[in-house]
Design a protein around this motif. Structure first.
Motif, short mmCIF file in Angstrom:
data_model
loop_
_atom_site.label_atom_id
_atom_site.label_comp_id
_atom_site.label_asym_id
_atom_site.label_seq_id
_atom_site.Cartn_x
_atom_site.Cartn_y
_atom_site.Cartn_z
N MET A 126 19.81 0.48 -7.06
CA MET A 126 20.05 -0.49 -8.13
C MET A 126 19.09 -0.29 -9.30
O MET A 126 19.45 -0.51 -10.45
CB MET A 126 19.92 -1.93 -7.61
N LEU A 127 17.88 0.14 -8.99
CA LEU A 127 16.86 0.26 -10.04
C LEU A 127 16.86 1.62 -10.72
O LEU A 127 16.65 1.70 -11.93
CB LEU A 127 15.47 0.00 -9.45
N ALA A 128 17.07 2.70 -9.97
CA ALA A 128 16.87 4.01 -10.59
C ALA A 128 17.91 5.04 -10.16
O ALA A 128 18.76 5.43 -10.93
CB ALA A 128 15.47 4.52 -10.26
N GLN A 129 17.82 5.48 -8.93
CA GLN A 129 18.62 6.60 -8.49
C GLN A 129 19.43 6.25 -7.25
O GLN A 129 18.90 6.13 -6.17
CB GLN A 129 17.73 7.80 -8.21
N PRO A 130 20.73 6.12 -7.39
CA PRO A 130 21.55 5.77 -6.23
C PRO A 130 21.65 6.93 -5.24
O PRO A 130 21.63 8.10 -5.64
CB PRO A 130 22.92 5.46 -6.85
N LEU A 163 0.83 -1.20 0.00
CA LEU A 163 0.00 0.00 0.00
C LEU A 163 0.87 1.25 0.00
O LEU A 163 0.58 2.23 -0.70
CB LEU A 163 -0.95 -0.02 1.20
N TRP A 164 1.95 1.21 0.77
CA TRP A 164 2.88 2.34 0.83
C TRP A 164 3.55 2.56 -0.53
O TRP A 164 3.71 3.71 -0.97
CB TRP A 164 3.93 2.06 1.90
N ASP A 165 3.91 1.49 -1.21
CA ASP A 165 4.47 1.60 -2.55
C ASP A 165 3.49 2.26 -3.52
O ASP A 165 3.88 3.12 -4.32
CB ASP A 165 4.85 0.22 -3.10
N VAL A 166 2.24 1.87 -3.44
CA VAL A 166 1.24 2.44 -4.33
C VAL A 166 1.03 3.92 -4.03
O VAL A 166 0.96 4.75 -4.94
CB VAL A 166 -0.09 1.65 -4.22
N LEU A 167 0.96 4.26 -2.75
CA LEU A 167 0.75 5.66 -2.38
C LEU A 167 1.93 6.56 -2.76
O LEU A 167 1.74 7.71 -3.16
CB LEU A 167 0.48 5.78 -0.88
N LEU A 169 7.06 -1.19 -7.07
CA LEU A 169 6.18 -2.09 -6.33
C LEU A 169 6.97 -3.21 -5.66
O LEU A 169 7.71 -3.93 -6.31
CB LEU A 169 5.13 -2.68 -7.28
N GLY A 170 6.82 -3.31 -4.36
CA GLY A 170 7.46 -4.37 -3.60
C GLY A 170 8.63 -3.92 -2.76
O GLY A 170 9.08 -4.66 -1.89
N VAL A 171 9.15 -2.71 -2.99
CA VAL A 171 10.34 -2.27 -2.25
C VAL A 171 9.98 -1.99 -0.79
O VAL A 171 10.62 -2.52 0.13
CB VAL A 171 10.97 -1.03 -2.92
#
Length: 157
Positions: A123-127, A64-68, A73-75
């Protein structure tokens, strides 16, 4: 008389308030000092009612926090599930600790959650270029005694 049963309505209400606090926009350096309210709420409920708020609830709240927040998703789900696991492994010791010692554990666990989130996000976007994100863990630890007492009063109403 203190209440020992888990009240889902109170859990959802405190979680809603924590989400509202985390969504308040802060600019500049003030954003670094924002306490991790969702982590603190989940820490409290996992500590006080481990049978009702465990790893699965942490995972769902994290989704829910990821969506908000619009993050990957999942982090946050992984981070809150890890937090619940760490709290559950130290549950009996944590329940015996005074609030000051619990604050140190809050700092460590929330710091681990923030590091995990920054590591995966890096790792995914912005270090992350600095360690300033850990100030939120320090703020959460400093506010933990007051927060815990306030939550206990709210739970006993």
């Amino acid at each position: 008389m203190p209440r020992d049963e888990f009240r889902p309505v109170l859990f959802v209400f405190t979680l809603f308030l924590a989400f509202c606090v985390s969504l308040i926009p802060l600019g500049g350096y003030a954003a670094y000092f924002r306490p991790e309210s969702i982590c603190m709420v989940m820490f409290y409920w996992t500590l006080k009612h481990p049978g009702a708020c465990g790893i699965l609830v942490g995972w769902c709240v994290g989704l829910l926090w990821d969506v908000l927040m619009g993050s990957t998703l999942g982090v946050h789900a992984l981070a809150l599930a890890l937090q619940a696991y760490l709290v559950l492994t130290m549950l009996q010791r944590l329940q015996m600790f005074p609030l000051i010692q619990q604050s140190f554990v809050v700092f460590i666990i929330v710091g681990i959650v923030l590091m995990l989130f920054r590591w995966i996000n890096g790792m995914l976007a912005q270090p992350a270029t600095d360690m300033a994100y850990l100030i939120g863990a320090l703020t959460s630890a400093l506010l933990w005694p007051l927060f815990s007492l306030l939550m206990e009063k709210l739970e006993n109403v």
